[in-house]
Design a protein around this motif. Sequence first.
Motif, PDB file in Angstrom:
ATOM      1  N   GLN A  31     -39.905   6.131 -24.239  1.00  0.00           N
ATOM      2  CA  GLN A  31     -39.360   4.792 -24.043  1.00  0.00           C
ATOM      3  C   GLN A  31     -38.104   4.650 -24.899  1.00  0.00           C
ATOM      4  O   GLN A  31     -37.833   5.505 -25.755  1.00  0.00           O
ATOM      5  CB  GLN A  31     -40.374   3.725 -24.471  1.00  0.00           C
ATOM      6  N   ASP A  32     -37.359   3.558 -24.692  1.00  0.00           N
ATOM      7  CA  ASP A  32     -36.155   3.347 -25.522  1.00  0.00           C
ATOM      8  C   ASP A  32     -36.109   1.986 -26.200  1.00  0.00           C
ATOM      9  O   ASP A  32     -35.105   1.617 -26.803  1.00  0.00           O
ATOM     10  CB  ASP A  32     -34.884   3.558 -24.694  1.00  0.00           C
ATOM     11  N   TRP A  33     -37.213   1.232 -26.161  1.00  0.00           N
ATOM     12  CA  TRP A  33     -37.166  -0.154 -26.640  1.00  0.00           C
ATOM     13  C   TRP A  33     -37.058  -0.273 -28.161  1.00  0.00           C
ATOM     14  O   TRP A  33     -36.772  -1.342 -28.686  1.00  0.00           O
ATOM     15  CB  TRP A  33     -38.350  -0.952 -26.118  1.00  0.00           C
ATOM     16  N   LEU A  34     -37.217   0.850 -28.885  1.00  0.00           N
ATOM     17  CA  LEU A  34     -37.031   0.851 -30.344  1.00  0.00           C
ATOM     18  C   LEU A  34     -35.894   1.787 -30.754  1.00  0.00           C
ATOM     19  O   LEU A  34     -35.889   2.354 -31.844  1.00  0.00           O
ATOM     20  CB  LEU A  34     -38.338   1.240 -31.040  1.00  0.00           C
ATOM     21  N   LEU A  35     -34.908   1.937 -29.874  1.00  0.00           N
ATOM     22  CA  LEU A  35     -33.795   2.856 -30.122  1.00  0.00           C
ATOM     23  C   LEU A  35     -32.943   2.429 -31.307  1.00  0.00           C
ATOM     24  O   LEU A  35     -32.538   3.247 -32.130  1.00  0.00           O
ATOM     25  CB  LEU A  35     -32.931   2.949 -28.862  1.00  0.00           C
ATOM     26  N   TYR A  36     -32.648   1.131 -31.407  1.00  0.00           N
ATOM     27  CA  TYR A  36     -31.742   0.648 -32.453  1.00  0.00           C
ATOM     28  C   TYR A  36     -32.506   0.229 -33.703  1.00  0.00           C
ATOM     29  O   TYR A  36     -33.655  -0.225 -33.611  1.00  0.00           O
ATOM     30  CB  TYR A  36     -30.942  -0.546 -31.939  1.00  0.00           C
ATOM     31  N   PRO A  37     -31.883   0.333 -34.874  1.00  0.00           N
ATOM     32  CA  PRO A  37     -32.566  -0.112 -36.095  1.00  0.00           C
ATOM     33  C   PRO A  37     -32.828  -1.606 -36.121  1.00  0.00           C
ATOM     34  O   PRO A  37     -33.668  -2.080 -36.885  1.00  0.00           O
ATOM     35  CB  PRO A  37     -31.595   0.303 -37.217  1.00  0.00           C
ATOM     36  N   THR A  38     -32.147  -2.357 -35.275  1.00  0.00           N
ATOM     37  CA  THR A  38     -32.395  -3.802 -35.194  1.00  0.00           C
ATOM     38  C   THR A  38     -33.478  -4.148 -34.185  1.00  0.00           C
ATOM     39  O   THR A  38     -33.776  -5.331 -33.982  1.00  0.00           O
ATOM     40  CB  THR A  38     -31.092  -4.537 -34.810  1.00  0.00           C
ATOM     41  N   ASP A  39     -34.065  -3.139 -33.547  1.00  0.00           N
ATOM     42  CA  ASP A  39     -35.226  -3.383 -32.684  1.00  0.00           C
ATOM     43  C   ASP A  39     -36.445  -3.528 -33.578  1.00  0.00           C
ATOM     44  O   ASP A  39     -36.811  -2.589 -34.306  1.00  0.00           O
ATOM     45  CB  ASP A  39     -35.429  -2.214 -31.715  1.00  0.00           C
ATOM     46  N   TYR A  40     -37.059  -4.695 -33.529  1.00  0.00           N
ATOM     47  CA  TYR A  40     -38.191  -4.973 -34.426  1.00  0.00           C
ATOM     48  C   TYR A  40     -39.286  -5.714 -33.674  1.00  0.00           C
ATOM     49  O   TYR A  40     -39.017  -6.597 -32.866  1.00  0.00           O
ATOM     50  CB  TYR A  40     -37.750  -5.805 -35.633  1.00  0.00           C
ATOM     51  N   ASN A  41     -40.533  -5.332 -33.963  1.00  0.00           N
ATOM     52  CA  ASN A  41     -41.703  -5.922 -33.331  1.00  0.00           C
ATOM     53  C   ASN A  41     -42.877  -5.669 -34.266  1.00  0.00           C
ATOM     54  O   ASN A  41     -42.835  -4.745 -35.088  1.00  0.00           O
ATOM     55  CB  ASN A  41     -41.913  -5.246 -31.959  1.00  0.00           C
ATOM     56  N   TRP A  42     -43.939  -6.454 -34.149  1.00  0.00           N
ATOM     57  CA  TRP A  42     -45.093  -6.261 -35.029  1.00  0.00           C
ATOM     58  C   TRP A  42     -45.651  -4.847 -34.959  1.00  0.00           C
ATOM     59  O   TRP A  42     -46.261  -4.361 -35.933  1.00  0.00           O
ATOM     60  CB  TRP A  42     -46.196  -7.276 -34.722  1.00  0.00           C
ATOM     61  N   ARG A  43     -45.428  -4.141 -33.847  1.00  0.00           N
ATOM     62  CA  ARG A  43     -45.993  -2.802 -33.694  1.00  0.00           C
ATOM     63  C   ARG A  43     -45.412  -1.795 -34.689  1.00  0.00           C
ATOM     64  O   ARG A  43     -46.035  -0.767 -34.950  1.00  0.00           O
ATOM     65  CB  ARG A  43     -45.766  -2.302 -32.265  1.00  0.00           C
ATOM     66  N   VAL A  44     -44.223  -2.040 -35.219  1.00  0.00           N
ATOM     67  CA  VAL A  44     -43.629  -1.074 -36.162  1.00  0.00           C
ATOM     68  C   VAL A  44     -44.272  -1.172 -37.545  1.00  0.00           C
ATOM     69  O   VAL A  44     -44.078  -0.301 -38.389  1.00  0.00           O
ATOM     70  CB  VAL A  44     -42.101  -1.253 -36.277  1.00  0.00           C
ATOM     71  N   SER A  45     -45.032  -2.240 -37.789  1.00  0.00           N
ATOM     72  CA  SER A  45     -45.675  -2.453 -39.085  1.00  0.00           C
ATOM     73  C   SER A  45     -47.028  -1.754 -39.139  1.00  0.00           C
ATOM     74  O   SER A  45     -47.887  -1.967 -38.280  1.00  0.00           O
ATOM     75  CB  SER A  45     -45.866  -3.956 -39.328  1.00  0.00           C
TER      76      SER A  45
END
Length: 379
Positions: free
Chosen positions: A152-166
């Motif tokens: 997937q590409d939805w977390l490509l940029y460092p400014t892509d943020y969502n609770w899943r990254v925690s």
Amino acid sequence: MTNAVVIGTGFIGPVHVEALRRAGVNVAGILGSNPAKSRQAAESLGLPKGYSSFAEVLEDPHVSVVHITTPNRYHHEQTKAALLAGKHVMCEKPLAMSPEQSSELVALAKDRGLAAGVAYNIRFYPLCHEAAERIRTDLLGKVFHVVGSYTQDWLLYPTDYNWRVSAEDGGQLRAVADIGTHWLDLIQFIVGQKIVSVCADLSTIHEFRYRNRGSAQTFSQAKPSLETHEPVAIQTEDCGSILFRLASGAQGTLWVSQTTAGKKNSLQFEIAGSEQALAWESQRPNELWIGHRTKPNETLIRDPSLLSQNASRISNYPGGHNEGFPDSFKQLFRVFYNAIATGSHLTEPRFPTFEDGHYEILLCDAIFRSNLERRWIDV
């Protein structure tokens, strides 16, 4: 009448609502993170009720099934409470945050005699069932090796943020646990074997991500400015590779990534056997490639009249009328609710069970340890 309530109003909650309706299940209401979100979701989805609390859902005698679609950290607590209240449960993956938690849920569901499923919907693309049937009936021959990816590409940029990254919210693994487990579950279902050993090499591309000081934007088209964001240290992986062995000794490789530009939601597999090979890709879900050595290769187009019985019964439309992502949830829920109606969840469940969800957590635990210790780990 069987009544369901969906817990969670994010991306996947409304997917459950739509699929339940298409499967002929009455959706009594929905619960968000607060009463206002519940009311808003109920109104936008045309549901009769937005519940004010989880306790209200559990106390409602008309509700028989609870769908858990909340962030991962709530799955164990909410699923346990629902089972203790006598409700059947369909839980989004992962079933829990640790093997100890998932093991408890397996035992509790069994003790209460309740239907307990995990939403590994990708199994329910008809051609994935067809692939499984071809292996079960020995058309493929002996399985030699398996290779594939989920990107997937939805977390490509460092400014892509969502609770899943925690790690606190989503768990110690992210790309593997979020999408890789779908691939791992699918392959084990298709080949009819467990993955018994793993060797993982995972990577965090963005050691810091930048959280919007306002509201987080998931699947945003824009590349926002760092000036409006605050840095957050990231411990979860963006991508990685996993070598594995199946119970038969057959080899496998999985590549998983949430930072591959242009790949919106692409799951692929290729299974090589002694007689045939099979390949499938989720963004072209109505085609199954069949490879041969001594005759032309084939592409099987999803058509109920051409599929095995197991595959055709989860395919509702004629050939040429494509079925996709929403249909896979509909078919999963049809099987799950039929099991509740017939009691077959106690004897021969045809849906992904809590036992399957528990094994996926054992598998993730082994993958995490393998990456940490830089060695093969048995599951």
